[in-house]
Motif scaffolding. Structure first.
Motif, mmCIF file in Angstrom:
data_model
loop_
_atom_site.group_PDB
_atom_site.id
_atom_site.type_symbol
_atom_site.label_atom_id
_atom_site.label_comp_id
_atom_site.label_asym_id
_atom_site.label_seq_id
_atom_site.Cartn_x
_atom_site.Cartn_y
_atom_site.Cartn_z
ATOM 1 N N GLY A 27 0.796 -1.217 0.000
ATOM 2 C CA GLY A 27 0.000 0.000 0.000
ATOM 3 C C GLY A 27 0.827 1.264 0.000
ATOM 4 O O GLY A 27 0.277 2.359 -0.183
ATOM 5 N N GLU A 62 -0.033 -5.595 3.676
ATOM 6 C CA GLU A 62 -1.199 -4.924 3.081
ATOM 7 C C GLU A 62 -1.457 -5.449 1.669
ATOM 8 O O GLU A 62 -1.605 -4.694 0.712
ATOM 9 C CB GLU A 62 -1.001 -3.395 3.081
ATOM 10 C CG GLU A 62 -0.723 -2.810 4.450
ATOM 11 C CD GLU A 62 -1.781 -3.135 5.500
ATOM 12 O OE1 GLU A 62 -2.907 -3.503 5.127
ATOM 13 O OE2 GLU A 62 -1.477 -3.038 6.693
ATOM 14 N N ASP A 78 -4.081 -4.174 -0.879
ATOM 15 C CA ASP A 78 -3.902 -2.959 -1.679
ATOM 16 C C ASP A 78 -3.202 -3.216 -3.008
ATOM 17 O O ASP A 78 -2.968 -2.276 -3.777
ATOM 18 C CB ASP A 78 -3.100 -1.923 -0.881
ATOM 19 C CG ASP A 78 -3.854 -1.409 0.328
ATOM 20 O OD1 ASP A 78 -5.098 -1.418 0.289
ATOM 21 O OD2 ASP A 78 -3.209 -1.000 1.315
#
Length: 434
Positions: free
Chosen positions: A185, A227, A230
């Motif tokens: 991300g 993450e 993302d």
């Protein structure tokens, strides 16, 4: 109460002015001190007796006396906890186990700081906990470290997902190889493919030389895709191809490069929901979700809050205000009832900032910035109260029956399978074989 039968050898000391008898075993094992309740103990004497010990002490206070009358000021600050007399064996056993866990953590910290080969800025946010939920997590980490399958780690921001990934790597056969973490991300969309897969010289404007991507750099070790939710859809296809074939192609190249790396992925969102919304490939989800770890938020393990606070107090004491010597009971009480939306990361930041800015002898709630904060833990619903009571009853039955599930199930009048299911639900499954 037969403490030796439970594996404890505490010191029982009834006259505050007398020397302490020697304690068998480790000098960091928890101890018990019984106060006769005739009068408040002299704070200077009890500090001299207990303050220089590395043990965690639990005071036994006559049930007829108000503990606040005996355990005031510096006396309370020398103690890990207090317990009424006559003692309840199971409750005291639980207190001693928490104290033993804290002693072990402090001993580990002291050993690190005294080792000249270990830098003083070692990872300040290592995983710490003594509650059943954390014991279950530690067991799962050991199990997943033994194999080479992908692991999907889920948890709220600040719970320690990267720490769990690093713990898996350090306990795996790949421990001698590199551990590389990539925050999917945080990378610009146009650079993610180059960062992950690398590029050849001249592949695009500014590519003045060949660049080795993160996946290739982690060869022989472990790659954490933090993450992962993302990651853009177009790159999810490239990642899926690598997971299926074990080969990558650098940007600007048509040649395959074989890479031997274990993939771990972490997220604070529900990937299954993202799949349902069309934001994440279902085939990639199943490739990554072979093994799963769930990191519990701090608000769900309140018994660890004091353990963490004291652990990080010891860790940051060298950079604290010179006059600061401990954490006040008021601060510990406020911390326990705070909801910790930022989890362990927030606790670390508040402890570190508070210890630098504190002006008194003991860390206070206002030093932590918690005296007028929101996010106080809401009143529990009837269902939560019922679940907590059920969990405590199961925990106590297992302790009384020395972790024998059959005998505990008979005592609770449930089947073994029902008890196993409830143990899994509340994080009470024995992980000693892990």
């Amino acid at each position: 109460m037969n403490m030796e039968a439970r594996g404890w050898s505490p010191v029982i000391h009834r006259e505050i002015g007398e020397p302490l008898p020697p304690m068998p075993g480790s000098d960091t094992a928890p101890g018990v001190i019984a106060l006769d309740g005739a009068s408040p103990p002299d704070s200077r004497q009890i500090e001299a007796i207990l303050g220089n010990s590395r043990r965690e002490w639990i005071a036994l206070v006559p049930g007829r006396r108000n503990p606040e009358e005996l355990l005031t000021g510096s006396v309370a600050d020398c103690l890990f906890a207090h317990h009424p007399l006559p003692p309840d064996p199971d409750s005291l056993d639980t207190l001693l186990r928490h104290a033993a866990g804290l002693s072990a953590l402090r001993q580990k910290t002291a050993a690190k700081e005294s080792d000249e080969d270990i830098p003083q800025d070692t990872d300040e946010s290592e995983m710490v906990g003594t509650t059943p939920a954390m014991m279950k997590l530690f067991g799962q980490i050991r199990k997943t470290a033994r194999v080479d399958a992908p692991v999907l780690i889920h948890g709220e921001s600040g719970t320690g997902k990267e720490l769990a990934a690093h713990a898996i790597h350090e306990r795996s056969p790949r421990a001698e190889g590199p551990f590389i973490a990539v925050n999917c991300g945080a990378l610009p969309t146009e650079l993610i493919q180059s960062e992950l897969f690398g590029h050849e010289k001249g592949a695009f404007t500014g590519a003045i030389e060949r660049h080795e991507g993160r996946i290739e750099a982690a060869s022989g070790g472990t790659l954490l895709l933090d993450e992962i939710g993302d990651l853009p859809l177009n790159l999810q296809a490239n990642l899926l191809r690598f997971l299926q074939s074990g080969v990558i192609q650098r940007v600007g190249s048509s040649h395959d490069v074989s890479v031997d790396v274990r993939i771990l992925a972490a997220t604070n969102v529900d990937i299954a929901d993202a799949v349902a919304a069309g934001d994440f490939r279902e085939d990639l989800f199943h490739r990554l979700n072979v093994l799963q770890l769930e990191i519990p938020p701090l608000r769900e393990r309140p018994d660890d809050i004091e353990v963490l606070a004291r652990f990080f107090f010891d860790r940051f004491q060298t950079e604290s205000a010179p006059s600061l010597s401990g954490i006040s009971r008021n601060a510990l009480h406020v911390m326990r009832h705070y909801d910790w939306p930022g989890n362990v990361r927030e606790l670390i930041n508040r402890m570190r900032r508070g210890m630098v800015m504190a002006e008194g002898r003991l860390l206070q709630p206002e030093d932590l910035g918690l005296e007028r904060r929101g996010h106080w833990r809401r009143a529990r619903s009837l269902e939560e109260v019922r679940e907590n009571a059920e969990r405590e009853a199961i925990h106590a039955a297992l302790i009384r029956n020395r972790q024998c599930v059959t005998e505990a199930a008979q005592e609770l009048d449930v089947s073994r399978m029902t008890l196993y299911r409830l143990m899994d639900r509340y994080g009470l499954r024995d992980t000693s074989e892990a």
